[in-house]
Design a protein around this motif. Structure first.
Motif, PDB file in Angstrom:
ATOM      1  N   GLY A   8      16.869 -27.643 -47.380  1.00 58.22           N
ATOM      2  CA  GLY A   8      15.586 -28.031 -47.773  1.00 58.22           C
ATOM      3  C   GLY A   8      14.589 -28.556 -46.834  1.00 58.22           C
ATOM      4  N   ARG A   9      15.285 -29.425 -46.013  1.00 58.69           N
ATOM      5  CA  ARG A   9      14.387 -29.995 -44.747  1.00 58.69           C
ATOM      6  C   ARG A   9      14.052 -28.797 -43.997  1.00 58.69           C
ATOM      7  N   GLN A  10      15.054 -27.894 -43.521  1.00 57.20           N
ATOM      8  CA  GLN A  10      14.578 -26.902 -42.615  1.00 57.20           C
ATOM      9  C   GLN A  10      13.275 -25.924 -43.153  1.00 57.20           C
ATOM     10  N   GLY A  11      13.296 -25.751 -44.544  1.00 57.25           N
ATOM     11  CA  GLY A  11      12.302 -25.070 -45.154  1.00 57.25           C
ATOM     12  C   GLY A  11      11.111 -25.714 -44.975  1.00 57.25           C
ATOM     13  N   SER A  12      10.701 -27.008 -44.889  1.00 51.76           N
ATOM     14  CA  SER A  12       9.424 -27.673 -44.498  1.00 51.76           C
ATOM     15  C   SER A  12       8.872 -27.462 -43.233  1.00 51.76           C
ATOM     16  N   ARG A  13       9.808 -26.956 -42.252  1.00 49.84           N
ATOM     17  CA  ARG A  13       9.211 -27.039 -40.902  1.00 49.84           C
ATOM     18  C   ARG A  13       8.740 -25.449 -40.774  1.00 49.84           C
ATOM     19  N   GLU A  14       7.773 -25.720 -40.193  1.00 52.35           N
ATOM     20  CA  GLU A  14       6.941 -24.176 -39.535  1.00 52.35           C
ATOM     21  C   GLU A  14       7.038 -23.979 -38.200  1.00 52.35           C
ATOM     22  N   VAL A  15       7.125 -22.622 -37.893  1.00 49.59           N
ATOM     23  CA  VAL A  15       7.011 -22.167 -36.540  1.00 49.59           C
ATOM     24  C   VAL A  15       5.582 -22.542 -36.081  1.00 49.59           C
ATOM     25  N   PHE A  16       5.620 -23.304 -34.695  1.00 51.12           N
ATOM     26  CA  PHE A  16       4.285 -23.443 -34.238  1.00 51.12           C
ATOM     27  C   PHE A  16       4.368 -22.897 -32.631  1.00 51.12           C
ATOM     28  N   GLU A  17       3.173 -22.580 -31.999  1.00 54.46           N
ATOM     29  CA  GLU A  17       3.135 -22.041 -30.650  1.00 54.46           C
ATOM     30  C   GLU A  17       2.075 -23.293 -29.830  1.00 54.46           C
ATOM     31  N   TYR A  18       2.287 -23.330 -28.866  1.00 55.30           N
ATOM     32  CA  TYR A  18       1.575 -24.229 -27.961  1.00 55.30           C
ATOM     33  C   TYR A  18       1.654 -23.935 -26.406  1.00 55.30           C
ATOM     34  N   ALA A  19       0.309 -24.316 -25.713  1.00 57.37           N
ATOM     35  CA  ALA A  19       0.265 -24.050 -24.528  1.00 57.37           C
ATOM     36  C   ALA A  19      -0.460 -25.152 -23.815  1.00 57.37           C
ATOM     37  N   LEU A  20      -0.025 -25.488 -22.674  1.00 59.45           N
ATOM     38  CA  LEU A  20      -0.768 -26.631 -21.700  1.00 59.45           C
ATOM     39  C   LEU A  20      -2.032 -26.240 -21.241  1.00 59.45           C
ATOM     40  N   LEU A  21      -3.043 -27.133 -21.050  1.00 56.60           N
ATOM     41  CA  LEU A  21      -4.355 -26.887 -20.642  1.00 56.60           C
ATOM     42  C   LEU A  21      -4.106 -27.518 -19.245  1.00 56.60           C
ATOM     43  N   ARG A  22      -4.224 -26.841 -18.273  1.00 54.86           N
ATOM     44  CA  ARG A  22      -4.128 -27.083 -16.737  1.00 54.86           C
ATOM     45  C   ARG A  22      -5.336 -27.269 -16.060  1.00 54.86           C
ATOM     46  N   VAL A  23      -5.764 -28.111 -15.009  1.00 59.29           N
ATOM     47  CA  VAL A  23      -6.934 -28.268 -14.649  1.00 59.29           C
ATOM     48  C   VAL A  23      -6.552 -27.914 -13.104  1.00 59.29           C
ATOM     49  N   VAL A  24      -7.210 -26.900 -12.496  1.00 62.07           N
ATOM     50  CA  VAL A  24      -6.892 -26.469 -11.210  1.00 62.07           C
ATOM     51  C   VAL A  24      -8.165 -26.431 -10.334  1.00 62.07           C
ATOM     52  N   PRO A  25      -8.332 -27.735  -9.668  1.00 62.07           N
ATOM     53  CA  PRO A  25      -9.623 -27.746  -9.084  1.00 62.07           C
ATOM     54  C   PRO A  25     -10.024 -26.697  -8.014  1.00 62.07           C
ATOM     55  N   ARG A  26      -8.836 -26.426  -7.058  1.00 58.84           N
ATOM     56  CA  ARG A  26      -9.148 -25.737  -5.836  1.00 58.84           C
ATOM     57  C   ARG A  26      -7.990 -24.501  -6.212  1.00 58.84           C
ATOM     58  N   VAL A  27      -8.424 -23.302  -6.581  1.00 62.19           N
ATOM     59  CA  VAL A  27      -7.546 -22.158  -7.210  1.00 62.19           C
ATOM     60  C   VAL A  27      -6.803 -21.790  -5.843  1.00 62.19           C
ATOM     61  N   GLU A  28      -7.489 -21.743  -4.652  1.00 59.39           N
ATOM     62  CA  GLU A  28      -6.632 -21.311  -3.445  1.00 59.39           C
ATOM     63  C   GLU A  28      -5.630 -22.304  -3.338  1.00 59.39           C
ATOM     64  N   ARG A  29      -5.427 -23.530  -3.581  1.00 56.90           N
ATOM     65  CA  ARG A  29      -4.392 -24.298  -3.442  1.00 56.90           C
ATOM     66  C   ARG A  29      -3.288 -24.412  -4.473  1.00 56.90           C
ATOM     67  N   GLY A  30      -3.504 -23.946  -5.618  1.00 56.06           N
ATOM     68  CA  GLY A  30      -2.586 -23.751  -6.649  1.00 56.06           C
ATOM     69  C   GLY A  30      -2.187 -25.267  -7.067  1.00 56.06           C
ATOM     70  N   GLU A  31      -2.890 -26.226  -6.838  1.00 61.44           N
ATOM     71  CA  GLU A  31      -2.460 -27.518  -7.328  1.00 61.44           C
ATOM     72  C   GLU A  31      -3.280 -27.605  -8.620  1.00 61.44           C
ATOM     73  N   MET A  32      -2.294 -28.291  -9.568  1.00 63.55           N
ATOM     74  CA  MET A  32      -3.024 -28.505 -10.946  1.00 63.55           C
ATOM     75  C   MET A  32      -2.583 -30.059 -11.576  1.00 63.55           C
ATOM     76  N   ILE A  33      -3.070 -30.295 -12.479  1.00 62.57           N
ATOM     77  CA  ILE A  33      -2.585 -31.389 -13.234  1.00 62.57           C
ATOM     78  C   ILE A  33      -2.902 -30.801 -15.029  1.00 62.57           C
ATOM     79  N   ASN A  34      -2.030 -31.498 -15.742  1.00 65.44           N
ATOM     80  CA  ASN A  34      -2.038 -31.156 -17.217  1.00 65.44           C
ATOM     81  C   ASN A  34      -3.013 -31.970 -17.809  1.00 65.44           C
ATOM     82  N   ALA A  35      -3.984 -31.400 -18.557  1.00 65.51           N
ATOM     83  CA  ALA A  35      -5.055 -32.160 -19.126  1.00 65.51           C
ATOM     84  C   ALA A  35      -5.112 -32.000 -20.462  1.00 65.51           C
ATOM     85  N   GLY A  36      -4.118 -31.260 -21.447  1.00 67.14           N
ATOM     86  CA  GLY A  36      -4.358 -31.085 -22.856  1.00 67.14           C
ATOM     87  C   GLY A  36      -3.122 -30.111 -23.089  1.00 67.14           C
ATOM     88  N   VAL A  37      -3.373 -30.145 -24.496  1.00 66.97           N
ATOM     89  CA  VAL A  37      -2.501 -29.153 -25.189  1.00 66.97           C
ATOM     90  C   VAL A  37      -3.228 -28.404 -26.474  1.00 66.97           C
TER      91      VAL A  37
END
Length: 136
Positions: A8-37
């Motif tokens: 019964g508990r398993q039935g109430s859970r639903e599949v979800f998908e998620y992705a992080l939002l990343r900020v890459v201020p200088r694409v050529e350097r490849g450095e990033m920080i996570n800024a959202g979901v």
């Protein structure tokens, strides 16, 4: 606990998908920080974005970054998730199409990461949990 209770508990859970939002201020350097979901739950017709921009970390990567522009891009993502007038051209799209559009690869300063899946009984709470775990 009996097997019926667990099922019964398993039935109430639903599949979800998620992705992080990343900020890459200088694409050529490849450095990033996570800024959202981004989170999408098809069974609930639910899509949301939760963001948090750590300006100090961002400026450490690139002191000349357009912080206001990054904030505007993150707000635009939130608007697309909300739908309606704030979603612009995506206003008429269903939540799944908006999520797919937002998670499509792009080479801009704000980029989506890979899509992952999970199970949840509360997509709203899951988005908040993932923001705390992966972004803050």
């Amino acid at each position: 606990m009996d097997a019926g209770g667990a099922a019964g508990r398993q039935g109430s859970r639903e599949v979800f998908e998620y992705a992080l939002l990343r900020v890459v201020p200088r694409v050529e350097r490849g450095e990033m920080i996570n800024a959202g979901v981004l989170l999408y739950c098809r069974a609930r017709s639910f899509v949301t974005a939760r963001t948090h921009l750590d300006e100090a970390r961002l400026l450490a990567l690139d002191p000349a970054v357009d912080v206001a522009g990054v904030r505007a891009a993150l707000c635009a993502v939130e608007g697309v998730c909300l739908g309606g007038e704030r979603a612009g051209q995506a206003a008429g799209d269903d939540p799944g199409r908006r999520f797919r559009w937002l998670t499509a690869p792009r080479s801009t300063v704000v980029q989506p990461g890979p899509v992952h899946t999970g199970l949840t009984a509360d997509p709203e709470a899951e988005a908040a949990r993932l923001l705390e775990l992966l972004v803050r």
